[in-house]
Design an enzyme around this catalytic site. Structure first.
Site, short mmCIF file in Angstrom:
data_model
loop_
_atom_site.label_atom_id
_atom_site.label_comp_id
_atom_site.label_asym_id
_atom_site.label_seq_id
_atom_site.Cartn_x
_atom_site.Cartn_y
_atom_site.Cartn_z
N SER A 1 -3.57 -6.65 -100.28
CA SER A 1 -2.43 -5.74 -100.34
C SER A 1 -2.48 -4.89 -101.60
CB SER A 1 -1.15 -6.57 -100.33
OG SER A 1 -0.05 -5.78 -100.69
N TYR B 1 4.42 -14.12 -103.60
CA TYR B 1 3.63 -13.56 -102.49
C TYR B 1 2.49 -12.70 -103.04
CZ TYR B 1 2.11 -10.27 -98.93
OH TYR B 1 1.34 -9.50 -98.11
N LYS C 1 -1.94 -13.04 -103.02
CA LYS C 1 -2.97 -12.06 -102.63
C LYS C 1 -4.02 -11.93 -103.74
CE LYS C 1 -1.50 -11.29 -98.59
NZ LYS C 1 -2.24 -11.87 -97.47
#
Ligand code: NAD
Ligand code: UDP
Length: 342
Positions: free
Chosen positions: A126, A151, A155
């Protein structure tokens, strides 16, 4: 026919990618634990392609279940790993669940690939790994910044795991796609995004507002240092994004990768503000969006968009769907969901 294992394949981006893979002549097998999707998505995929993909309900964060899956499917040639928890706000409340799910699932998948001799992996990363970059647009050499959320950290950590594994597992080819903001739905309106409860993301909140499910869209901030004061993102059509996976898989299967760990920005290269997006939606659909300006949302960055030169030149991939078409598809999907509920 080459067989591709798609984890999280009943999810939003996974389902669109399954369609593109099937339409490009690949055989697909999906594993998903259905924690954020439902089995009915297989019907939507079948309606579009005429082929029902194989499916198994598996928790990839569970090593035993994952190994069992790989031991039964030794003919898989490549894996696309979408399965992850992705709600930024929820990750702040439940960091352990996010680290456990997102890190373990990747490590289980790579570990089993090594064990069973499967060489090729494409991973969903991302643009969150860039944070608020000092220079825009961001290229792949733009330094990563400390993520704002657990989160986002998952990544960055998953990318690090891939980089470190690639250094010693020379026979493995690992490739991360850094998605910017995926939006829209398949033009058939057979598949799309299925937000759980009150949506956090802009487009599902907007379409639900126009559909009368939500009263009003809040525009989070008009005092950013941008031309109209609202925040800027790079909105990428989900079918364009799905096509990028097919191109990435081909690159690995054909041995065209230049290193055994690579990463690419997948966006349009164009920054669009929240207010511009609302106007584009209104033009595309003829609908009026009821919105008001509210304060900034905690953790939001001001602006980000991609330099997509590397994906354009190296992958030979480019986003092609015009923004208004993407928004019209998002609205058609919302209308389809409304009809299903009645
Ligand atoms: P999604 O929630 O629609 O799809 C993810 C799927 O993975 C779901 O079907 C869910 O049930 C499944 N899943 C989660 N944990 C699992 C587990 N342990 N075992 C098996 N299945 C599991 O999300 P999406 O928007 O399609 O995102 C796909 C990937 O792309 C994710 O890795 C996400 O972090 C990443 N990504 C998404 C965005 C975005 O804005 N949608 C942006 C950048 C990156
Ligand atoms: N946004 C907004 N109202 C909403 C949801 C989002 O104004 O109800 C804004 C948000 O502040 C950001 C942009 O829309 O500038 C995209 O947000 P989204 O949550 O879709 O994706 P993000 O870029 O945060 O991953």
């Amino acid at each position: 026919m080459k067989k591709i294992f798609v984890t999280g394949g009943t999810g939003y981006i996974g389902s669109h990618t399954v369609v593109e893979l099937q339409q490009s002549g690949f055989e697909v097998i999906i594993a998903d634990n259905l924690c954020n999707s439902n089995i009915g998505v297989l019907d939507g995929i079948e309606q579009i392609t005429g082929i029902r993909p194989a499916f198994e309900q598996i928790d990839l964060a569970d090593e035993k279940q994952t190994r069992d899956f790989f031991s039964r499917h030794r003919d898989v040639e490549a894996v696309i790993h979408f399965a992850a928890l992705k709600a930024v706000g929820e990750s702040v409340q439940k960091p352990l669940e996010y680290y456990r799910n997102n890190l373990n699932s990747l490590m289980n998948v790579i570990g089993c690939m090594r064990e069973y001799g499967i060489r090729n992996l494409v991973f969903s990363s991302s643009c969150t790994v860039y944070g608020q970059a000092d220079v825009l647009p961001v290229t792949e050499t733009t330094p990563r910044k400390q993520a704002e959320s657990p989160y986002g950290n998952t990544k960055a950590m998953c990318e690090d795991i891939m980089r470190d594994v690639a250094k010693v597992e020379k026979g493995m080819n690992l490739l991360a796609l850094r998605y910017f903001n995926p939006i829209g739905a398949h033009p058939s309106a057979c598949i799309g995004e299925l937000p759980n409860g009150v949506p956090n993301n802009l487009i599902p909140y907007l379409t639900q507002t126009v559909a009368g499910i939500r009263e009003q869209l809040s525009v989070f901030g008009d005092d950013y240092n941008t031309p109209d004061g609202s925040a800027i993102r790079d909105y990428i059509d989900v079918v364009d994004l799905a096509r990028a996976h097919v191109v990435a898989i081909r690159r690995l299967l054909e041995g065209k990768n230049k290193a055994n760990y690579e990463y690419f920005n997948i966006g349009t290269g164009r920054g669009v503000s929240v207010l511009e997006l609302i106007q584009a939606f209104e033009r595309a659909t003829g609908e009026k969006v009821n919105y008001r300006i509210t304060g900034r949302r905690a953790g939001d960055i001001e602006k980000v968009w991609a330099d997509t030169t590397l994906a354009n030149t190296e992958l030979g991939w480019k986003a092609v769907v015009p923004l208004e078409e993407t928004l019209a598809n998002a609205w058609r999907w919302q209308q389809h969901l409304g009809k299903m509920k009645k």
